[in-house]
Design an enzyme around this catalytic site. Structure first.
Site, PDB file in Angstrom:
ATOM      1  N   ASN A 118       0.835  -1.203   0.000  1.00  0.00           N
ATOM      2  CA  ASN A 118       0.000   0.000   0.000  1.00  0.00           C
ATOM      3  C   ASN A 118       0.863   1.244   0.000  1.00  0.00           C
ATOM      4  O   ASN A 118       1.975   1.263   0.534  1.00  0.00           O
ATOM      5  CB  ASN A 118      -0.959  -0.006   1.202  1.00  0.00           C
ATOM      6  N   PHE A 122      -1.578   8.105   4.449  1.00  0.00           N
ATOM      7  CA  PHE A 122      -2.354   8.717   5.549  1.00  0.00           C
ATOM      8  C   PHE A 122      -3.610   9.427   5.038  1.00  0.00           C
ATOM      9  O   PHE A 122      -3.901  10.565   5.432  1.00  0.00           O
ATOM     10  CB  PHE A 122      -1.512   9.725   6.349  1.00  0.00           C
ATOM     11  N   ASN A 191       5.088   6.016   3.210  1.00  0.00           N
ATOM     12  CA  ASN A 191       4.295   6.674   2.168  1.00  0.00           C
ATOM     13  C   ASN A 191       4.084   8.169   2.379  1.00  0.00           C
ATOM     14  O   ASN A 191       3.316   8.789   1.663  1.00  0.00           O
ATOM     15  CB  ASN A 191       2.939   5.978   2.048  1.00  0.00           C
ATOM     16  N   THR A 192       4.725   8.742   3.372  1.00  0.00           N
ATOM     17  CA  THR A 192       4.721  10.196   3.560  1.00  0.00           C
ATOM     18  C   THR A 192       6.167  10.630   3.427  1.00  0.00           C
ATOM     19  O   THR A 192       7.038  10.126   4.160  1.00  0.00           O
ATOM     20  CB  THR A 192       4.156  10.558   4.957  1.00  0.00           C
ATOM     21  N   LYS A 231       6.235   3.830  16.929  1.00  0.00           N
ATOM     22  CA  LYS A 231       6.175   2.740  15.933  1.00  0.00           C
ATOM     23  C   LYS A 231       7.286   2.897  14.915  1.00  0.00           C
ATOM     24  O   LYS A 231       7.404   3.948  14.275  1.00  0.00           O
ATOM     25  CB  LYS A 231       4.815   2.739  15.250  1.00  0.00           C
TER      26      LYS A 231
HETATM   27  C1  LIG Z   1      -3.275  -0.877   3.856  1.00  0.00           C
HETATM   28  C2  LIG Z   1      -2.414  -0.602   5.056  1.00  0.00           C
HETATM   29  C3  LIG Z   1      -2.479   0.647   5.669  1.00  0.00           C
HETATM   30  C4  LIG Z   1      -1.688   0.903   6.804  1.00  0.00           C
HETATM   31  N1  LIG Z   1      -1.773   2.130   7.414  1.00  0.00           N
HETATM   32  C5  LIG Z   1      -1.065   2.360   8.553  1.00  0.00           C
HETATM   33  C6  LIG Z   1      -1.206   3.586   9.253  1.00  0.00           C
HETATM   34  O1  LIG Z   1      -1.980   4.464   8.882  1.00  0.00           O
HETATM   35  N2  LIG Z   1      -0.462   3.762  10.375  1.00  0.00           N
HETATM   36  C7  LIG Z   1       0.401   2.808  10.861  1.00  0.00           C
HETATM   37  O2  LIG Z   1       1.033   3.016  11.895  1.00  0.00           O
HETATM   38  N3  LIG Z   1       0.544   1.616  10.217  1.00  0.00           N
HETATM   39  C8  LIG Z   1      -0.171   1.382   9.095  1.00  0.00           C
HETATM   40  N4  LIG Z   1      -0.046   0.173   8.451  1.00  0.00           N
HETATM   41  C9  LIG Z   1       0.940  -0.824   8.953  1.00  0.00           C
HETATM   42  C10 LIG Z   1       0.310  -1.896   9.841  1.00  0.00           C
HETATM   43  O3  LIG Z   1      -0.222  -1.338  11.007  1.00  0.00           O
HETATM   44  C11 LIG Z   1       1.363  -2.968  10.228  1.00  0.00           C
HETATM   45  O4  LIG Z   1       2.368  -2.349  10.996  1.00  0.00           O
HETATM   46  C12 LIG Z   1       1.999  -3.644   9.027  1.00  0.00           C
HETATM   47  O5  LIG Z   1       1.070  -3.834   7.993  1.00  0.00           O
HETATM   48  C13 LIG Z   1       2.626  -4.994   9.370  1.00  0.00           C
HETATM   49  O6  LIG Z   1       1.672  -5.870   9.940  1.00  0.00           O
HETATM   50  P1  LIG Z   1       0.856  -6.992   9.074  1.00  0.00           P
HETATM   51  O7  LIG Z   1       1.860  -7.784   8.339  1.00  0.00           O
HETATM   52  O8  LIG Z   1       0.073  -7.756  10.114  1.00  0.00           O
HETATM   53  O9  LIG Z   1      -0.032  -6.228   8.152  1.00  0.00           O
HETATM   54  C14 LIG Z   1      -0.822  -0.101   7.320  1.00  0.00           C
HETATM   55  C15 LIG Z   1      -0.779  -1.359   6.686  1.00  0.00           C
HETATM   56  C16 LIG Z   1      -1.566  -1.620   5.578  1.00  0.00           C
HETATM   57  C17 LIG Z   1      -1.494  -2.976   4.936  1.00  0.00           C
END
Ligand SMILES: Cc1cc2nc3c(=O)[nH]c(=O)nc-3n(C[C@H](O)[C@H](O)[C@H](O)COP(=O)(O)O)c2cc1C
Length: 359
Positions: A118, A122, A191-192, A231
């Site tokens: 992705n 934000f 992505n920012t 994070k």
């Molecule tokens: C579509 C998408 C949007 C995300 N948006 C954010 C976000 O806005 N803020 C954030 O801290 N992490 C965001 N993440 C990261 C997730 O919180 C997580 O740290 C990351 O995807 C790894 O975990 P996973 O493998 O279980 O997805 C996003 C992940 C995905 C897939």
């Protein structure tokens, strides 16, 4: 067999949802959850919560499995996720002002590897709408055992120059503080533009210094000291992780969330969409995430709270996060590929693992 209902229903829903463009499927799902939460229709995804309370950062987590940030960016569906049995739910990332995010398409499935890419950037409705949604949530009114915990994740607007990033974090912290069980300072979205530069030595020192000072003011104003988590990315070497660990403790941060998505592509090379720009999540980020967690644990010692996230698709993956050094875990991509039944499965496995190891 109530626990089988959500998984079998998700088995039916998944092919339908995967027939849509990923972001459209995401919006359809969130709309459905927002409309059905707190109604009898929530039985389609509700499951009894695994009760496995754990004390961490001064909080009681009802169990060790949480929802990762970014799935519910505007905090619309908190009660629906509470009904799925999560011990904690993190919503956001919210930025001070509403912003549209990057141009579409900006979300891609890599089903061969249980992964997503992705570059949403934000996209969110801004602080005011976010706080109004949080205030509408009813999960804290539910009786019974320890309430689910709510984490509010903050970031900066794309239009704010990186030199002024601290201002955005302070505005967002001010807005979310009274409503949060914990606040996450997100400095690791790929992505920012330049956001991840905030993880580097001096920038992190300045940001966390300002955030810690602001927390003192807010603690006095609201009469509660809300834990602050930071994070971080998986794309860091051991030295960078060690510097971050030292900076977190120097500024009295209460925990670290590891990790966000990765920029690496080696694990998905040759697959459709593998070369799309953005953050890769799901199974391919698991190893890097576990490595960073293990390095953090070594650097921070046994007592510092670590929330492990990245590539949990099964109960065994959740256990591996704990083995690497995490206290509790979060899931995003696993929920898309495995459905809500993964929550109880992982929580039960972590409960058993903790009993066996006596922790
Ligand atoms: C579509 C998408 C949007 C995300 N948006 C954010 C976000 O806005 N803020 C954030 O801290 N992490 C965001 N993440 C990261 C997730 O919180 C997580 O740290 C990351 O995807 C790894 O975990 P996973 O493998 O279980 O997805 C996003 C992940 C995905 C897939």
């Amino acid at each position: 067999m109530p626990l089988l209902l959500p998984s079998s229903l998700y088995g039916l829903a998944r092919p339908f949802l995967f027939g849509f463009d990923p972001e459209h499927a995401h919006e359809l799902t969130l709309d459905a959850l927002a409309r059905t939460q707190n109604t009898p229709l929530a039985c389609a995804y509700a499951a009894p919560r695994v009760e496995d309370p754990v004390r961490l950062a001064g909080l009681t987590f009802p169990n060790r499995v949480g929802l990762a940030a970014g799935l519910d960016k505007n905090a619309r569906c908190i009660d629906a996720f509470a009904a799925m049995g999560f011990g904690f739910v993190e919503v956001g990332t919210v930025t001070p002002k509403a912003q549209p995010g990057n141009p579409k398409p900006r979300m891609f499935r890599l089903p061969q590897r249980d992964a997503l890419i992705n570059r949403l950037g934000f996209n969110n409705e801004g602080l005011e709408a976010f706080v109004a949604n949080v205030q509408r949530a009813r999960f804290r009114q539910r009786g019974g055992a320890a309430p689910m915990l709510l984490g509010l994740n903050i970031g900066k607007n794309a239009a704010t120059p990186i030199e002024r990033a601290v201002d955005d974090y302070l505005v967002a912290l001010d807005g979310v503080y009274p409503h949060a069980d914990y606040v996450t300072v997100n400095i690791s979205s790929p992505n920012t533009a330049n956001l991840r530069s905030l993880q580097s030595d001096e920038a992190l020192d300045a940001l966390l210094g300002a955030v810690a000072d602001k927390r003192e003011t807010l603690a006095a104003r609201h009469g509660k000291r809300v834990p602050l988590f930071v994070k971080i990315a998986p794309d860091l070497d051991e030295r960078q992780v060690a510097v971050i660990a030292a900076t977190l403790t120097r500024h009295g941060m209460d925990g670290v969330i590891a990790t966000n998505t990765t920029l690496a592509r080696d694990a998905v090379e040759g697959l459709p969409h593998a070369q799309e720009a953005g953050g890769l999540s799901g199974a391919p980020v698991r190893e890097a995430s576990n490595r960073v967690i293990a390095q953090l644990r070594t650097a921070l010692g046994p007592a510092f709270p670590i929330i492990g996230v990245g590539g949990i698709l099964s109960a065994a993956d959740a256990e591996a996060k704990r083995t690497a050094g995490a206290d509790v875990v979060q899931i995003y991509t696993g929920l898309i590929y495995r459905g809500p039944a993964l929550v109880a499965r992982a929580a039960r496995a972590l409960q058993q693992q903790a009993r066996q190891s006596g922790t």
